[in-house]
Design a protein around this motif. Structure first.
Motif, PDB file in Angstrom:
ATOM      1  N   SER A 150      19.744   1.314 -21.051  1.00 62.86           N
ATOM      2  CA  SER A 150      20.811   0.929 -20.409  1.00 62.86           C
ATOM      3  C   SER A 150      21.190   2.148 -19.301  1.00 62.86           C
ATOM      4  O   SER A 150      21.642   1.912 -18.315  1.00 62.86           O
ATOM      5  N   ARG A 153      18.557   1.624 -16.439  1.00 62.14           N
ATOM      6  CA  ARG A 153      19.000   0.544 -15.835  1.00 62.14           C
ATOM      7  C   ARG A 153      20.083   0.682 -14.967  1.00 62.14           C
ATOM      8  O   ARG A 153      20.368   0.190 -13.620  1.00 62.14           O
ATOM      9  N   SER A 154      21.177   1.201 -15.351  1.00 58.93           N
ATOM     10  CA  SER A 154      22.439   1.612 -14.342  1.00 58.93           C
ATOM     11  C   SER A 154      22.038   2.364 -13.265  1.00 58.93           C
ATOM     12  O   SER A 154      22.755   2.067 -12.246  1.00 58.93           O
ATOM     13  N   LEU A 156      19.117   2.593 -11.874  1.00 60.52           N
ATOM     14  CA  LEU A 156      18.250   1.811 -10.932  1.00 60.52           C
ATOM     15  C   LEU A 156      19.157   1.046 -10.217  1.00 60.52           C
ATOM     16  O   LEU A 156      19.112   0.578  -8.790  1.00 60.52           O
ATOM     17  N   THR A 157      20.269   0.149 -10.756  1.00 54.11           N
ATOM     18  CA  THR A 157      20.905  -0.616 -10.224  1.00 54.11           C
ATOM     19  C   THR A 157      21.749  -0.078  -9.222  1.00 54.11           C
ATOM     20  O   THR A 157      22.087  -0.665  -7.988  1.00 54.11           O
ATOM     21  N   ASP A 158      22.202   1.154  -9.512  1.00 56.39           N
ATOM     22  CA  ASP A 158      23.283   1.916  -8.410  1.00 56.39           C
ATOM     23  C   ASP A 158      22.374   2.326  -7.185  1.00 56.39           C
ATOM     24  O   ASP A 158      22.689   2.290  -6.123  1.00 56.39           O
ATOM     25  N   VAL A 160      19.761   0.604  -5.972  1.00 51.93           N
ATOM     26  CA  VAL A 160      19.286  -0.254  -5.393  1.00 51.93           C
ATOM     27  C   VAL A 160      20.680  -0.892  -4.673  1.00 51.93           C
ATOM     28  O   VAL A 160      20.385  -1.152  -3.268  1.00 51.93           O
ATOM     29  N   ALA A 161      22.039  -0.804  -5.103  1.00 50.72           N
ATOM     30  CA  ALA A 161      23.088  -1.204  -4.457  1.00 50.72           C
ATOM     31  C   ALA A 161      23.379  -0.118  -3.251  1.00 50.72           C
ATOM     32  O   ALA A 161      23.963  -0.525  -2.286  1.00 50.72           O
ATOM     33  N   ASP A 169      12.771  -5.890  -9.740  1.00 52.57           N
ATOM     34  CA  ASP A 169      12.794  -6.428 -11.311  1.00 52.57           C
ATOM     35  C   ASP A 169      13.456  -4.935 -12.132  1.00 52.57           C
ATOM     36  O   ASP A 169      12.511  -4.261 -12.403  1.00 52.57           O
ATOM     37  N   VAL A 170      14.726  -4.853 -12.164  1.00 50.06           N
ATOM     38  CA  VAL A 170      15.164  -3.719 -12.750  1.00 50.06           C
ATOM     39  C   VAL A 170      14.855  -3.413 -14.214  1.00 50.06           C
ATOM     40  O   VAL A 170      14.399  -2.470 -14.781  1.00 50.06           O
TER      41      VAL A 170
END
Length: 214
Positions: A150, A153-154, A156-158, A160-161, A169-170
């Motif tokens: 997690s 993933r967090s 990576l998501t940040d 991308v944003a 694909d995160v």
């Protein structure tokens, strides 16, 4: 794509984390038993190791093991839980201390890879022997593994944003990055050409390329 010159500007803070951290409520004897068990499991594997082997390495009688741990499996669980907890806390702190997702991911990859090199014996146990745990203990360790996932993933998501990463694909990217770090424990041996720090930096560079860091 990020260039090597750019990665050389990234200075990841280094976290010195013990393989089996000493926590509150753990006696020195129990710690000695965990360290002895880790050595025995690394040398012989879980199934081939006996409580007598562990006790001998710790300088105790076989009966002394059961004063502190209910079974050989309980010892394995204690090692796995502490190893995973230490790794999770290290990654959480590394991510929180960074100013950008790129810096956070680089710090995570450098430190997680370096930990699996420096603590390769315990790393092999916590990553590859936890399948010998009971269902209850395995579930608790899996919960820690999900927390580690997690964290990545967090980041990576940040990334991308914020437009720093290019990822479709995160979840699978996080798995690939963590696998890159974890696998170090499988092949690392002291005395090889690259130091743990160098391995961490190389994996950090590879990881940033994988996510298309700008």
């Amino acid at each position: 794509m990020i260039e090597r010159a750019r990665t050389q500007e990234l200075h990841a803070r280094i976290y010195d984390v013990a393989a089996i951290p000493l926590t509150d409520g753990v006696t020195e004897t129990a710690m000695r038993l965990m360290e002895a068990a880790a050595d025995a499991f690394a040398d012989r594997g879980f199934h081939a190791t006996t409580t007598r082997d562990i006790a001998g390495r710790a300088g105790l009688s076989p009966a002394g093991v059961y004063v502190h741990f209910a079974s050989k499996e309980d010892l394995l669980y204690s090692i796995c839980r502490r190893g995973h907890t230490a790794a999770r806390d290290m990654l959480v702190e590394a991510a929180a201390a960074a100013d950008t997702p790129t810096e956070a991911l680089y710090a995570i990859l450098v430190n997680f890879s370096r930990w699996h090199a420096e603590q390769y014996r315990v790393g092999r146990i916590v990553q590859y022997e936890f399948g010998h745990l009971t269902a209850t203990h395995r579930d608790k360790v899996m919960a820690l593994r999900k927390q580690i996932d997690s964290v990545v993933r967090s980041v990576l998501t940040d990334g991308v944003a914020r437009g720093e990463f290019q990822i479709d694909d995160v979840p699978h990217t996080a798995l690939a990055l963590l696998s890159l770090c974890i696998d170090v424990a499988r092949w690392y041996e002291p005395g090889i050409k690259r130091t743990p720090q160098e391995i961490g930096e190389i994996n950090g560079e590879l990881g940033l390329r994988l996510v298309g860091a700008r």
